[in-house]
Write an enzyme that holds these catalytic residues in place. Sequence first.
Site, PDB file in Angstrom:
ATOM      1  N   GLU A 123      -5.249   0.919   2.796  1.00  0.00           N
ATOM      2  CA  GLU A 123      -4.864  -0.123   3.746  1.00  0.00           C
ATOM      3  C   GLU A 123      -4.904   0.365   5.179  1.00  0.00           C
ATOM      4  O   GLU A 123      -5.297  -0.388   6.091  1.00  0.00           O
ATOM      5  CB  GLU A 123      -3.462  -0.632   3.415  1.00  0.00           C
ATOM      6  CG  GLU A 123      -3.062  -1.917   4.138  1.00  0.00           C
ATOM      7  CD  GLU A 123      -2.467  -1.679   5.522  1.00  0.00           C
ATOM      8  OE1 GLU A 123      -2.323  -2.653   6.285  1.00  0.00           O
ATOM      9  OE2 GLU A 123      -2.138  -0.513   5.855  1.00  0.00           O
ATOM     10  N   GLU A 124      -4.482   1.605   5.427  1.00  0.00           N
ATOM     11  CA  GLU A 124      -4.379   2.094   6.807  1.00  0.00           C
ATOM     12  C   GLU A 124      -5.738   2.200   7.499  1.00  0.00           C
ATOM     13  O   GLU A 124      -5.795   2.330   8.725  1.00  0.00           O
ATOM     14  CB  GLU A 124      -3.677   3.450   6.840  1.00  0.00           C
ATOM     15  CG  GLU A 124      -2.194   3.405   6.478  1.00  0.00           C
ATOM     16  CD  GLU A 124      -1.326   2.662   7.493  1.00  0.00           C
ATOM     17  OE1 GLU A 124      -1.862   2.168   8.499  1.00  0.00           O
ATOM     18  OE2 GLU A 124      -0.111   2.567   7.272  1.00  0.00           O
ATOM     19  N   ASP A 140       6.255   2.487   6.297  1.00  0.00           N
ATOM     20  CA  ASP A 140       5.006   1.721   6.217  1.00  0.00           C
ATOM     21  C   ASP A 140       4.062   2.478   5.276  1.00  0.00           C
ATOM     22  O   ASP A 140       3.458   3.454   5.690  1.00  0.00           O
ATOM     23  CB  ASP A 140       4.404   1.577   7.612  1.00  0.00           C
ATOM     24  CG  ASP A 140       3.037   0.925   7.624  1.00  0.00           C
ATOM     25  OD1 ASP A 140       2.704   0.213   6.652  1.00  0.00           O
ATOM     26  OD2 ASP A 140       2.301   1.151   8.603  1.00  0.00           O
ATOM     27  N   HIS A 169       0.820  -1.208   0.000  1.00  0.00           N
ATOM     28  CA  HIS A 169       0.000   0.000   0.000  1.00  0.00           C
ATOM     29  C   HIS A 169       0.849   1.251   0.000  1.00  0.00           C
ATOM     30  O   HIS A 169       1.913   1.314   0.606  1.00  0.00           O
ATOM     31  CB  HIS A 169      -0.974   0.006   1.179  1.00  0.00           C
ATOM     32  CG  HIS A 169      -0.351   0.085   2.537  1.00  0.00           C
ATOM     33  ND1 HIS A 169      -0.174   1.269   3.204  1.00  0.00           N
ATOM     34  CD2 HIS A 169       0.125  -0.878   3.369  1.00  0.00           C
ATOM     35  CE1 HIS A 169       0.381   1.040   4.387  1.00  0.00           C
ATOM     36  NE2 HIS A 169       0.576  -0.263   4.506  1.00  0.00           N
ATOM     37  N   HIS A 173       4.743   3.128  12.923  1.00  0.00           N
ATOM     38  CA  HIS A 173       3.721   4.166  13.083  1.00  0.00           C
ATOM     39  C   HIS A 173       4.220   5.377  13.875  1.00  0.00           C
ATOM     40  O   HIS A 173       3.423   6.135  14.425  1.00  0.00           O
ATOM     41  CB  HIS A 173       2.430   3.611  13.682  1.00  0.00           C
ATOM     42  CG  HIS A 173       1.582   2.898  12.672  1.00  0.00           C
ATOM     43  ND1 HIS A 173       0.250   2.605  12.883  1.00  0.00           N
ATOM     44  CD2 HIS A 173       1.858   2.443  11.423  1.00  0.00           C
ATOM     45  CE1 HIS A 173      -0.246   1.988  11.821  1.00  0.00           C
ATOM     46  NE2 HIS A 173       0.719   1.873  10.925  1.00  0.00           N
ATOM     47  N   ASP A 178       4.563  -5.888   3.536  1.00  0.00           N
ATOM     48  CA  ASP A 178       4.353  -4.744   4.425  1.00  0.00           C
ATOM     49  C   ASP A 178       5.461  -4.762   5.472  1.00  0.00           C
ATOM     50  O   ASP A 178       6.217  -5.731   5.581  1.00  0.00           O
ATOM     51  CB  ASP A 178       2.969  -4.824   5.074  1.00  0.00           C
ATOM     52  CG  ASP A 178       2.383  -3.459   5.398  1.00  0.00           C
ATOM     53  OD1 ASP A 178       3.161  -2.513   5.668  1.00  0.00           O
ATOM     54  OD2 ASP A 178       1.146  -3.320   5.383  1.00  0.00           O
TER      55      ASP A 178
END
Length: 347
Positions: free
Chosen positions: A221-222, A189, A71, A322, A242
């Site tokens: 995706e998130e 990410d 993604h 993140h 990922d």
Amino acid sequence: MSRPTIDLPYTLDVLVRLLDTPSPTGFTEGAVRLVEEELRALGVTPTRTRKGALTWEIAGQGEKHVTFSGHVDTLGAMVKYIKRTGRVTLSALGGYDWATVEGEDVRVHTQSGRVISGTVVNIRQSTHVHGAALRTLQREQSVMEVRLDESTWSADETRALGVAVGDFVSFDARPRVTPAGYVKARHLDNKAAVAVFLGVTRALQEHLPTSTTAFHVTTYEEVGHGAATGIPSHTDELIAVDMAAVGEQQQSSEHHVTLCVADSGGPYDHALSNRLRASAQRAGVALCVDIYPYYASDGTAAWRAGGDYPVALIGPGVDASHAYERTHTDALVATGALMLAHVRGES
């Protein structure tokens, strides 16, 4: 059989440019367009789904079809409310702790196309003013705001700048490649995987795969539904690529590719995971194996939407996921090597 590898300088160049292109979930046009332009420069014609995902394919010499999914959307925010002070509050896009974005530079993308910079601060940011109250403040949505880099002291003045509820807010990625080979940035990410996809595509043009190989780059995706649609219908295996989460009691490493065998959505396909283990062993790729307790991938989204194929998950190790993340070029090269080995059936 020779073992092709990704062109690391090319992959890093693409990665840094991707990281510098804002693409919070729902606002991904710039990043998708960058990937399209890179593919066309390679002589590859991608297609877009109506949902905005990007797909391309390299024909193989056999009957098997393997799809890699990654993604390009990232964490971010939207303007939730304009305060009487002229500052704005945020609605989060993706799962992150507010403490991880405090002090981060951001860009507010207005409807007119104007981009206004700012900084995420809390309502008691100065220790000289608030003292101990700052240290005990619980970082959560209600106490965080964006201080805009404009002379605005009221809601009306901020609105006059073109800022409105619903405007997208991107976090500056601040990408850095260190002399020791570490790559630091927000949004590794999952832009690291997308850059590797381009590196693998380039390698496969010179070393054709045994399996027809498709790449599917998603844009939601998130928020959990990126690969719910758009996976090529002829897919025999879906391999989500990922970030691998590095931390205490985890096996993943910034210097390696990881095979995730289970996450919060449950186990991935055991047989496909074992085929990837075998591919890594044949190609001499050191493979970490891990389980992530607070994690889901595009593979899970595809399965939950009814995907009738085995799914596995691999990816480069990323520290501080993140937040302000870090990986190493070793992990990027290893991820590309595993992908190439798997679709070329190397022995």
